[in-house]
Design a protein around this motif. Sequence first.
Motif, mmCIF file in Angstrom:
data_model
loop_
_atom_site.group_PDB
_atom_site.id
_atom_site.type_symbol
_atom_site.label_atom_id
_atom_site.label_comp_id
_atom_site.label_asym_id
_atom_site.label_seq_id
_atom_site.Cartn_x
_atom_site.Cartn_y
_atom_site.Cartn_z
ATOM 1 N N MET A 112 -11.604 84.835 -57.549
ATOM 2 C CA MET A 112 -13.408 85.523 -57.150
ATOM 3 C C MET A 112 -12.643 86.407 -56.067
ATOM 4 N N SER A 113 -12.534 86.789 -56.165
ATOM 5 C CA SER A 113 -12.670 87.855 -54.183
ATOM 6 C C SER A 113 -13.079 87.738 -53.721
ATOM 7 N N GLU A 114 -12.351 87.291 -52.199
ATOM 8 C CA GLU A 114 -13.464 87.601 -50.998
ATOM 9 C C GLU A 114 -14.771 88.276 -50.729
ATOM 10 N N ASN A 115 -14.320 89.652 -51.438
ATOM 11 C CA ASN A 115 -15.165 90.675 -51.166
ATOM 12 C C ASN A 115 -15.983 90.539 -52.280
ATOM 13 N N ARG A 116 -16.142 90.404 -53.374
ATOM 14 C CA ARG A 116 -17.171 89.538 -54.268
ATOM 15 C C ARG A 116 -18.121 88.548 -53.725
ATOM 16 N N THR A 117 -17.150 87.354 -53.294
ATOM 17 C CA THR A 117 -18.020 86.149 -52.768
ATOM 18 C C THR A 117 -19.231 86.870 -51.395
ATOM 19 N N GLU A 118 -18.803 87.636 -50.118
ATOM 20 C CA GLU A 118 -19.133 87.781 -49.318
ATOM 21 C C GLU A 118 -20.611 89.188 -50.103
ATOM 22 N N ARG A 119 -19.522 89.714 -51.093
ATOM 23 C CA ARG A 119 -21.094 90.406 -51.305
ATOM 24 C C ARG A 119 -22.668 89.631 -51.960
ATOM 25 N N ASN A 120 -21.964 88.806 -52.581
ATOM 26 C CA ASN A 120 -23.168 87.613 -53.391
ATOM 27 C C ASN A 120 -24.046 87.180 -52.253
ATOM 28 N N LYS A 121 -23.551 86.515 -51.157
ATOM 29 C CA LYS A 121 -24.221 85.813 -49.776
ATOM 30 C C LYS A 121 -25.078 86.814 -49.277
ATOM 31 N N ALA A 122 -24.339 88.601 -48.882
ATOM 32 C CA ALA A 122 -25.189 89.836 -48.735
ATOM 33 C C ALA A 122 -26.569 90.050 -49.311
ATOM 34 N N VAL A 123 -26.029 89.894 -50.909
ATOM 35 C CA VAL A 123 -27.444 90.076 -52.154
ATOM 36 C C VAL A 123 -28.428 89.151 -51.116
ATOM 37 N N VAL A 124 -28.198 87.592 -51.785
ATOM 38 C CA VAL A 124 -28.551 86.763 -52.100
ATOM 39 C C VAL A 124 -29.209 86.727 -50.837
#
Length: 135
Positions: free
Chosen positions: A1-13
């Motif tokens: 999983m890309s760092e961008n997707r991980t950061e997006r998931n954190k921002a969503v939560v």
Amino acid sequence: MSENRTERNKAVVLEFLTTAFGSKDFASLDRYVHPDYVQHNPFIPPARAGLRGFIAGLPDGTRYEPGAIIAEGDLVMVHGRYSGGPGKPLLGVDIFRFEDGLVVEHWDVLQDEVDAQDTVAGNPMFTNPQTTGPA
């Protein structure tokens, strides 16, 4: 999983927790939480509609403060404080699982907050290392 997707998931939560609990603004919850997501908290009804109904029923002034947050793969875990409801603030570790960009599953561990002066170590149970640094 890309760092961008991980950061997006954190921002969503962070977005849906703070807006849903803080102002009962459900736009991000409706956008990012799967309609049939699996809820493991024993007091919240199933699916997105159950979570939305639970939050809508909380007293005005209820809020959520995020603390430490970590993510790996499709999981996001955040330590936070729920306050403004009846009784003491609750501290929680919420764990969210993502699938195809949506939150599909949630677990949590909750406990009453104890004031720092009442703890054996004298340290607060909740801090935000992203803004305050280590204790």
